[in-house]
Design an enzyme around this catalytic site. Structure first.
Site, PDB file in Angstrom:
ATOM      1  N   TYR A  80       0.835  -1.204   0.000  1.00 26.33           N
ATOM      2  CA  TYR A  80       0.000   0.000   0.000  1.00 26.33           C
ATOM      3  C   TYR A  80       0.867   1.249   0.000  1.00 26.33           C
ATOM      4  CZ  TYR A  80      -3.589   3.380   1.308  1.00 26.33           C
ATOM      5  OH  TYR A  80      -4.435   4.466   1.326  1.00 26.33           O
ATOM      6  N   PHE A 132      -9.508  20.208 -24.774  1.00 37.50           N
ATOM      7  CA  PHE A 132     -10.019  18.843 -24.770  1.00 37.50           C
ATOM      8  C   PHE A 132     -11.256  18.844 -23.877  1.00 37.50           C
ATOM      9  CE2 PHE A 132     -10.044  14.351 -23.307  1.00 37.50           C
ATOM     10  CZ  PHE A 132     -10.356  13.800 -24.533  1.00 37.50           C
ATOM     11  N   THR A 133     -12.194  17.960 -24.176  1.00 38.94           N
ATOM     12  CA  THR A 133     -13.502  18.011 -23.522  1.00 38.94           C
ATOM     13  C   THR A 133     -13.416  17.955 -21.998  1.00 38.94           C
ATOM     14  OG1 THR A 133     -13.609  15.628 -23.978  1.00 38.94           O
ATOM     15  CG2 THR A 133     -14.824  17.090 -25.454  1.00 38.94           C
ATOM     16  N   ASP A 223       0.195  18.841 -21.543  1.00 39.04           N
ATOM     17  CA  ASP A 223      -0.556  17.589 -21.532  1.00 39.04           C
ATOM     18  C   ASP A 223       0.183  16.659 -22.485  1.00 39.04           C
ATOM     19  OD1 ASP A 223      -2.229  15.436 -21.946  1.00 39.04           O
ATOM     20  OD2 ASP A 223      -4.060  16.619 -22.158  1.00 39.04           O
ATOM     21  N   LYS A 266      -2.624   6.243 -22.609  1.00 39.55           N
ATOM     22  CA  LYS A 266      -2.100   6.561 -23.930  1.00 39.55           C
ATOM     23  C   LYS A 266      -0.570   6.498 -23.917  1.00 39.55           C
ATOM     24  CE  LYS A 266      -5.988   9.683 -24.977  1.00 39.55           C
ATOM     25  NZ  LYS A 266      -6.552   9.021 -26.159  1.00 39.55           N
ATOM     26  N   ARG A 389     -16.377  13.698 -32.677  1.00 34.86           N
ATOM     27  CA  ARG A 389     -15.605  14.819 -32.163  1.00 34.86           C
ATOM     28  C   ARG A 389     -16.098  16.074 -32.867  1.00 34.86           C
ATOM     29  NH1 ARG A 389     -12.991  13.487 -27.529  1.00 34.86           N
ATOM     30  NH2 ARG A 389     -15.247  13.655 -27.365  1.00 34.86           N
ATOM     31  N   PHE A 455     -21.792  13.727 -24.493  1.00 37.11           N
ATOM     32  CA  PHE A 455     -21.416  12.749 -25.511  1.00 37.11           C
ATOM     33  C   PHE A 455     -21.085  11.389 -24.919  1.00 37.11           C
ATOM     34  CE2 PHE A 455     -17.420  14.643 -24.205  1.00 37.11           C
ATOM     35  CZ  PHE A 455     -16.530  13.587 -24.198  1.00 37.11           C
TER      36      PHE A 455
END
Length: 482
Positions: A80, A132-133, A223, A266, A389, A455
């Site tokens: 942990y 970005f959303t 990012d 990613k 998109r 969306f």
């Protein structure tokens, strides 16, 4: 990356890996697909995987892991607190990015939440090359606003500009002069840009933006979720980077920013995320939020097995053979579609092939969500799941009117090392058939519309019986084919 030429003259990507584990796919009949997309409310996010043949929704968390990543997961230190697994990842982050401090989080969206809570205040502004959303949602929820300062060619559908993700330097300077540096929460660069076709950012532009931020004492934030593809484009498109290794390019990129965050779903091809920085004060401030929202500092909401896989995945991102496979497959798909007249975003970017739904379905108004309708139609005729998109991915204005998107794109993601060439050719074939029958496709309207990130789980219905007409034409042209 070695250059391999075919004696036949054909130009196709050559996979620099072999497949050792496979997963069975299902291609159900078109009538069953019609029932499935209807049940899903014409929202590809709500489709069940059992009904999907080629899942091109995203590359997030669905990239294929390497044998070394799988092996590393077996030696994880399942503690942990104080896990050696975490310290291996921390050391790899320091080696690649050159940052002193690292905080783990369960995915990129969690990083956005933490940064927005710490840095964004009511009335502050976040300039970015493109939003970005989820990033925009977190900033807005904390009282800030997003200002997009992309270049004039960023929204060109057909282009030969190599770095359409660059930030407009004059717009950035003007915004700082007009609003004052004290109102800028931070400047955010997304490399590469998700919502405008996976278009990359040049190293030179990053340096210029970093210099402006330092001149005004503004925090520069990267990012880096899509950094793997961006590094590939830096290497092959930017003269300065051609003689640099990926490690050297990565360090040069990292040196321009005060803080870097990423989704390892990613970057790293596993499931997790993290925040890197050099400021001890900023580290200590965000650290308190980690333990409140994510977990302890040495796992941050992630499985330690995933942490081991991320460590190996980040190292593999420094291999040109690995980072080139995605962009090469995307380029092949884009060029095949363009050759057959299908409107696609050029030059080919990262993440996936992006179809220009506004041109594809020019008869469907933006208020009827052409990119969403195209996604529904492509699933119907091919079992291929893409992601809308466009306007459907935006949120309504405060007065209830639609905020029309700058671009209407259907994104067909190509996760790394997942699809074969025959599967890509199948997708191209079905898209071309659909383009030739595009007059049959109509729009969509909401019947269940969430107020935030609609969306993801909103539901829509066709504005006419166009789906039934499409099924009938498919059967007339392709007979009993699935």
């Amino acid at each position: 990356m070695s250059e391999v030429k075919f004696y036949s003259g054909e130009s196709v990507p050559l996979e620099m890996h072999k497949v050792r584990i496979v997963q069975k796919l299902h291609l159900v009949p078109i009538e069953q697909r019609h029932a499935a997309i209807t049940e899903a409310g014409n929202n590809t996010f709500l489709l069940k995987n059992r009904d999907i043949f080629l899942d091109m929704l995203t590359d997030s968390g669905v990239n294929a892991m390497s044998d070394r990543q799988q092996a590393a997961m077996m030696v994880a230190d399942d503690s942990y607190a104080g896990s050696e697994t975490f310290y291996r990842l921390e050391a790899k982050i320091r080696e690649i990015f050159g940052t002193r401090y690292f905080l783990p989080a369960h995915q990129g969206r969690a990083c956005e939440n933490l940064l927005s809570q710490v840095l964004v205040r009511p009335g502050t502004i976040v300039p970015t090359n493109y939003h970005f959303t989820t990033t925009k949602a977190h900033i807005t929820l904390n009282g800030g606003t997003v200002e997009e300062i992309f270049t004039s060619d960023a929204l060109e559908v057909t282009s030969d500009k190599p770095f359409k993700g660059d930030m407009d330097l004059e717009k950035l300077r003007a915004l700082i002069a007009e609003q004052g540096a004290e109102r800028i929460a931070f400047v955010r660069c997304e490399a590469g840009t998700n919502l405008i076709g996976g278009q990359p950012v040049s190293l030179q532009n990053m340096r210029d933006v970093g210099r402006i931020c330092r001149e005004h004492g503004i925090l520069a934030v990267l990012d880096a979720s899509l950094l793997a593809d961006n590094l590939y484009f830096n290497k092959i498109r930017e003269p300065e980077c051609r003689e640099m290794s990926l490690r050297e390019i990565t360090r040069a990129v990292a040196d321009q920013y005060d803080l870097i965050y990423f989704s390892a779903r990613k970057l790293g091809c596993a499931r997790g995320g993290g925040i890197c920085m050099n400021s001890e004060d900023l580290y200590k401030t965000i650290r308190e939020k980690i333990t409140l929202y994510e977990g302890f500092l040495t796992y941050g909401g992630m499985s330690v097995r995933e942490i081991e896989a991320i460590t190996v995945g980040l190292e593999e991102t420094m291999d040109m053979d690995m980072v080139s496979q995605g962009p090469q497959f995307i380029r092949f798909m884009v060029e095949e579609l363009a050759r057959k007249g299908v409107p696609v975003i050029t030059p080919p970017g990262g993440l996936g092939c992006h179809i220009d739904a506004r041109a594809f379905l020019s008869h469907v108004p933006q208020t009827e969500y052409p990119a969403g309708a195209l996604g529904s139609a492509l699933y119907l005729v091919g079992g291929v799941r893409g992601m809308e998109r466009g306007t459907l991915s935006e949120q309504r204005n405060p007065d209830g009117s639609e905020k029309l998107a700058d671009m209407e794109l259907l994104r067909l993601a190509l996760p790394r090392r997942v699809f074969t060439m025959s599967q890509v050719k199948y997708a191209v074939d079905r898209i071309v058939w659909l383009y030739e029958n595009r007059h049959l496709v109509g729009g969509l309207r909401f019947v269940e519309e969430p107020s935030i990130l609609r969306f993801f789980f909103g539901r829509l219905v066709p504005t006419s019986d166009w789906q039934e007409a499409l099924v009938a034409k498919f059967r007339a042209d392709l007979g009993d084919s699935l």
